[in-house]
Design an enzyme around this catalytic site. Structure first.
Site, PDB file in Angstrom:
ATOM      1  N   LYS A   1      -5.647  25.065 -10.881  1.00  0.00           N
ATOM      2  CA  LYS A   1      -6.773  24.125 -10.993  1.00  0.00           C
ATOM      3  C   LYS A   1      -6.444  22.818 -10.279  1.00  0.00           C
ATOM      4  O   LYS A   1      -7.250  22.300  -9.505  1.00  0.00           O
ATOM      5  CB  LYS A   1      -7.094  23.853 -12.468  1.00  0.00           C
ATOM      6  CG  LYS A   1      -7.802  25.024 -13.144  1.00  0.00           C
ATOM      7  CD  LYS A   1      -7.901  24.841 -14.656  1.00  0.00           C
ATOM      8  CE  LYS A   1      -8.458  26.114 -15.304  1.00  0.00           C
ATOM      9  NZ  LYS A   1      -8.389  26.090 -16.771  1.00  0.00           N
TER      10      LYS A   1
ATOM     11  N   GLN B   1      -6.375  22.450 -21.522  1.00  0.00           N
ATOM     12  CA  GLN B   1      -6.128  23.888 -21.382  1.00  0.00           C
ATOM     13  C   GLN B   1      -5.938  24.519 -22.766  1.00  0.00           C
ATOM     14  O   GLN B   1      -5.130  24.057 -23.564  1.00  0.00           O
ATOM     15  CB  GLN B   1      -4.885  24.119 -20.509  1.00  0.00           C
ATOM     16  CG  GLN B   1      -4.609  25.571 -20.191  1.00  0.00           C
ATOM     17  CD  GLN B   1      -5.682  26.225 -19.330  1.00  0.00           C
ATOM     18  OE1 GLN B   1      -6.181  25.637 -18.376  1.00  0.00           O
ATOM     19  NE2 GLN B   1      -6.066  27.448 -19.679  1.00  0.00           N
TER      20      GLN B   1
ATOM     21  N   ASP C   1     -15.481  21.188 -18.976  1.00  0.00           N
ATOM     22  CA  ASP C   1     -15.468  22.570 -19.475  1.00  0.00           C
ATOM     23  C   ASP C   1     -16.793  22.911 -20.163  1.00  0.00           C
ATOM     24  O   ASP C   1     -17.062  24.090 -20.430  1.00  0.00           O
ATOM     25  CB  ASP C   1     -14.320  22.754 -20.486  1.00  0.00           C
ATOM     26  CG  ASP C   1     -13.135  23.488 -19.888  1.00  0.00           C
ATOM     27  OD1 ASP C   1     -13.326  24.188 -18.868  1.00  0.00           O
ATOM     28  OD2 ASP C   1     -12.018  23.370 -20.433  1.00  0.00           O
TER      29      ASP C   1
END
Ligand code: NAP
Length: 294
Positions: free
Chosen positions: A54, A98, A121
């Site tokens: 990422k 994460q 997200d």
């Protein structure tokens, strides 16, 4: 019949190129450089690979990557303090924590502490509610990528019978919401669904987000259907090595479906491209600029 392969690598490369161009224009015209903070707690090897990929993609798109690595012993209070600092950092436009987090930390509390405007997200209850209510929102990257892949085959999903297998907050539920917003007729199936095969056979658009290797068989697929396989499952391969397969039996399904995403090389690369797009959107939103037309 052999299904058309929906090439996620090429389609995501195209999207990443468009995001990169938009980022360059933002820097040139307004001096804004979008920034994404990726927070990793602990030493989960799979998470470390995801985070590395990422951050690399963020840098390649001309944005700033702020990696924050914390030990597995980090307390919830310590992580909350980091989130608060990132929320008030003007250089940080997107925050991604994460998952999974170590046991001592409640992921729901952490997600709820992220500024919704920086929630790239799309997991914050505010964004979840906005998506469900039909308002503009930051939406989860994987289902956003799935919609884009499906629209490569059928630019309008209106009126299609769509079946989503899986009801997680990360994939299944937002996937269903996005398909509803596209005017598909949506069914959500899960582990308690009776006669899953029959439910799948109704689908013009089948999205599998289950986490069960090759559960979906060829004869569960409606002829000419579009199949989006979100699953990432590691199974034993040749010579003692492992290999990655999806939730759909690709060999069988590709003989019946009209179009299908491969695993790997389908949904996975699109997820990262959509994360870049969300970071760009978040930056524009925070600066009072219109959403980029990407
Ligand atoms: P998850 O939270 O474990 O959810 C799995 C869903 O599948 C649940 O709703 C579960 O039903 C349902 N399910 C499990 N077994 C089933 C069965 N036999 N029949 C019907 N439904 C069944 O998983 P997730 O986070 O949504 O991820 C799903 C898969 O997508 C995983 O393989 C994951 O690695 C992959 N993934 C890929 C990407 C990507 O970028 N490509 C991103 C995220 C996830 P219940 O709710 O009833 O338990």
């Amino acid at each position: 019949m052999t299904a058309r392969i929906i090439d996620g690598k090429t389609i995501s490369a195209d999207l990443r190129g468009k995001v990169t161009d938009a980022v360059h224009r933002l820097r040139r015209d307004r001096g804004i450089v979008p920034g994404l903070a990726v927070v990793l707690v602990g030493e989960n090897p799979a998470s470390e690979v995801y985070v590395r990929n990422k951050s690399k993609a963020v840098t390649e798109a001309g944005m700033q990557a702020f990696d924050r690595k914390l030990p597995a012993t980090t307390s919830e209070t310590e992580l909350m303090s980091l989130i608060a600092a990132l929320n008030s950092d003007e250089q940080v436009n997107g925050i991604l924590v994460q998952l999974p987090l170590p046991k001592q930390i409640d992921a729901r509390k952490i997600i709820a502490a992220i500024d919704p405007a920086k929630d790239v997200d799309g997991f914050h209850p505010y964004n979840v509610g906005r998506l469900a209510s039909g308002f503009p929102a930051l939406v989860p990257c994987t289902p956003m990528g799935c919609v884009r892949l499906a629209k490569i085959v059928r630019p309008s999903l209106a009126g299609l019978e769509a079946v989503v297998i899986g009801r997680s907050n990360i994939v299944g539920k937002p996937m269903a919401q996005l398909l509803l917003a596209e005017n598909a007729t949506v069914t959500i199936a899960h582990s308690k669904t009776v006669d899953l095969a029959s439910v799948c056979r109704r689908a013009d658009l089948l999205v599998a987000a289950i986490g069960r290797p090759e559960l979906i068989r060829g004869d569960w697929i409606k002829p000419d259907a579009t199949v989006i396989d979100v699953g990432i499952n590691r199974v034993p391969g040749e010579g003692g090595k492992s290999r990655i397969v999806g939730d759909v039996n690709f060999v069988e399904a590709s003989k019946i479906a009209g179009a299908i995403t491969p695993v790997p090389g389908g949904v996975g690369p699109m997820t990262i491209a959509c994360l870049l797009l969300n970071t760009l959107r978040a930056a524009c939103g925070q600066k009072g600029l219109p959403a980029p037309n990407v």
